[in-house]
Design a protein around this motif. Structure first.
Motif, PDB file in Angstrom:
ATOM      1  N   UNK A  44       0.813  -1.207   0.000  1.00  0.00           N
ATOM      2  CA  UNK A  44       0.000   0.000   0.000  1.00  0.00           C
ATOM      3  C   UNK A  44       0.854   1.268   0.000  1.00  0.00           C
ATOM      4  N   UNK A  45       2.118   1.149   0.364  1.00  0.00           N
ATOM      5  CA  UNK A  45       3.009   2.310   0.363  1.00  0.00           C
ATOM      6  C   UNK A  45       3.839   2.423  -0.912  1.00  0.00           C
ATOM      7  N   UNK A  46       3.893   1.352  -1.699  1.00  0.00           N
ATOM      8  CA  UNK A  46       4.656   1.387  -2.947  1.00  0.00           C
ATOM      9  C   UNK A  46       4.048   2.440  -3.868  1.00  0.00           C
ATOM     10  N   UNK A  47       4.909   3.197  -4.491  1.00  0.00           N
ATOM     11  CA  UNK A  47       4.487   4.344  -5.285  1.00  0.00           C
ATOM     12  C   UNK A  47       4.984   5.633  -4.666  1.00  0.00           C
ATOM     13  N   UNK A 140      13.286  17.312  -4.885  1.00  0.00           N
ATOM     14  CA  UNK A 140      13.706  17.216  -3.488  1.00  0.00           C
ATOM     15  C   UNK A 140      12.752  16.351  -2.675  1.00  0.00           C
ATOM     16  N   UNK A 141      11.486  16.254  -3.143  1.00  0.00           N
ATOM     17  CA  UNK A 141      10.492  15.414  -2.472  1.00  0.00           C
ATOM     18  C   UNK A 141       9.747  14.591  -3.517  1.00  0.00           C
ATOM     19  N   UNK A 142       9.544  13.325  -3.218  1.00  0.00           N
ATOM     20  CA  UNK A 142       8.916  12.422  -4.173  1.00  0.00           C
ATOM     21  C   UNK A 142       7.417  12.300  -3.891  1.00  0.00           C
ATOM     22  N   UNK A 143       6.734  11.540  -4.749  1.00  0.00           N
ATOM     23  CA  UNK A 143       5.291  11.334  -4.577  1.00  0.00           C
ATOM     24  C   UNK A 143       4.997  10.743  -3.187  1.00  0.00           C
ATOM     25  N   UNK A 144       3.913  11.191  -2.568  1.00  0.00           N
ATOM     26  CA  UNK A 144       2.773  11.938  -3.092  1.00  0.00           C
ATOM     27  C   UNK A 144       2.932  13.443  -3.137  1.00  0.00           C
ATOM     28  N   UNK A 145       4.105  13.963  -2.829  1.00  0.00           N
ATOM     29  CA  UNK A 145       4.323  15.397  -3.012  1.00  0.00           C
ATOM     30  C   UNK A 145       4.145  15.731  -4.498  1.00  0.00           C
ATOM     31  N   UNK A 146       3.560  16.874  -4.827  1.00  0.00           N
ATOM     32  CA  UNK A 146       3.290  17.209  -6.230  1.00  0.00           C
ATOM     33  C   UNK A 146       4.494  17.711  -7.016  1.00  0.00           C
ATOM     34  N   UNK A 147       5.653  17.833  -6.373  1.00  0.00           N
ATOM     35  CA  UNK A 147       6.802  18.439  -7.044  1.00  0.00           C
ATOM     36  C   UNK A 147       7.156  17.739  -8.352  1.00  0.00           C
ATOM     37  N   UNK A 148       7.113  16.407  -8.383  1.00  0.00           N
ATOM     38  CA  UNK A 148       7.519  15.677  -9.573  1.00  0.00           C
ATOM     39  C   UNK A 148       6.616  16.011 -10.759  1.00  0.00           C
ATOM     40  N   UNK A 149       5.327  16.112 -10.509  1.00  0.00           N
ATOM     41  CA  UNK A 149       4.391  16.455 -11.585  1.00  0.00           C
ATOM     42  C   UNK A 149       4.639  17.876 -12.069  1.00  0.00           C
ATOM     43  N   UNK A 168      -2.394   5.289  -5.357  1.00  0.00           N
ATOM     44  CA  UNK A 168      -3.041   6.462  -4.756  1.00  0.00           C
ATOM     45  C   UNK A 168      -2.051   7.611  -4.636  1.00  0.00           C
ATOM     46  N   UNK A 169      -0.764   7.296  -4.535  1.00  0.00           N
ATOM     47  CA  UNK A 169       0.256   8.348  -4.384  1.00  0.00           C
ATOM     48  C   UNK A 169       0.437   9.106  -5.691  1.00  0.00           C
ATOM     49  N   UNK A 170       0.340   8.411  -6.820  1.00  0.00           N
ATOM     50  CA  UNK A 170       0.362   9.089  -8.114  1.00  0.00           C
ATOM     51  C   UNK A 170      -0.827  10.044  -8.235  1.00  0.00           C
ATOM     52  N   UNK A 171      -1.990   9.529  -7.845  1.00  0.00           N
ATOM     53  CA  UNK A 171      -3.218  10.315  -7.965  1.00  0.00           C
ATOM     54  C   UNK A 171      -3.161  11.542  -7.063  1.00  0.00           C
ATOM     55  N   UNK A 172      -2.734  11.354  -5.837  1.00  0.00           N
ATOM     56  CA  UNK A 172      -2.669  12.489  -4.906  1.00  0.00           C
ATOM     57  C   UNK A 172      -1.660  13.534  -5.360  1.00  0.00           C
ATOM     58  N   UNK A 173      -0.550  13.080  -5.914  1.00  0.00           N
ATOM     59  CA  UNK A 173       0.443  14.030  -6.435  1.00  0.00           C
ATOM     60  C   UNK A 173      -0.143  14.844  -7.577  1.00  0.00           C
TER      61      UNK A 173
END
Length: 219
Positions: A44-47, A140-149, A168-173
């Motif tokens: 559930x945490x992968x992503x 500097x911060x990965x998903x679910x932080x939106x920085x990558x998007x 869900x982490x992709x979606x939240x980002x």
């Protein structure tokens, strides 16, 4: 809604079948530090990127004491599994449709390690189909932080984009970055939880995503 000009596509679990490999590698890595986390919790945490995953599954104190070492251990545990990874059916065809069929700028955006992502791209000729490929080294911060998007859109000067991911982490980002999110169940996440995270639609395969591209572009 402005017609999208950019498709931001996740890699792990979306284009390549890796989520359960990651869960197993994390389980083995954390056990090196006498921390046993159930595999379903890890899945559930992968992503998430490793910077987010370790405190999420093991706590902030564990992160402070062992975070960097745990991530190094995960890398060691994942390396022997890397040759087992395969592209998911329809990965190359989806990117070709987006880039060549619909004229979209395709950006691959992964919270994974650069060397792993490079190995994945060779499985579906990703370098020839994507304008850019971002990894955890680009933020500097990965998903679910939106920085990558956000960085993905800036990198190609995209004015409007949508995101396709499996977790869900992709979606939240995506939602946090102000982009529509579409989810595919190839990573093993449930349709309800993906919708609750903010996905506009959920598909069971990449082939279904391909068929829905005209509808996605209409918003």
């Amino acid at each position: 809604m402005t017609t999208p000009d950019t498709a931001v596509i996740d890699v792990d679990g979306t284009l390549v079948d890796t989520n359960y490999h990651h869960a197993l590698a994390w389980s083995r890595a954390l056990r090196r530090f006498d921390r046993t986390v159930p595999l379903w919790t890890l899945h559930r945490a992968v992503g998430m990127g490793g910077d987010q995953l370790v405190p999420a599954v093991a706590g902030d104190r564990f992160e402070a004491e062992h975070g960097d070492d745990a991530r190094a251990a995960w890398k060691e545990e994942f390396e022997p599994l890397l040759p087992e990874v395969r592209a998911l059916p329809g990965a190359r065809e989806l990117l070709a449709d987006l880039a060549e069929g619909f004229g979209l700028t395709v950006v691959l955006a992964s919270s994974g390690a650069p060397e792993h992502v490079q190995a994945y791209l060779e499985l579906f000729d990703g370098r020839s189909l994507a304008r850019e490929c971002l990894t955890r080294e680009d933020v500097t911060r990965t998903k679910p932080d939106p920085e990558l998007v956000r960085v993905a859109l800036r990198r190609v000067a995209g004015s409007a984009g949508f995101v396709v991911g499996d977790s869900v982490w992709d979606v939240r980002a995506a939602v946090a970055a102000g982009c529509p999110a579409y989810a595919v169940r190839t990573g093993g996440f449930g349709a309800d939880e993906l919708r609750e995270a903010g996905a506009r639609d959920v598909f069971s395969s990449l082939e279904e995503v391909r068929g829905a591209i005209p509808r996605v572009l209409r918003g």
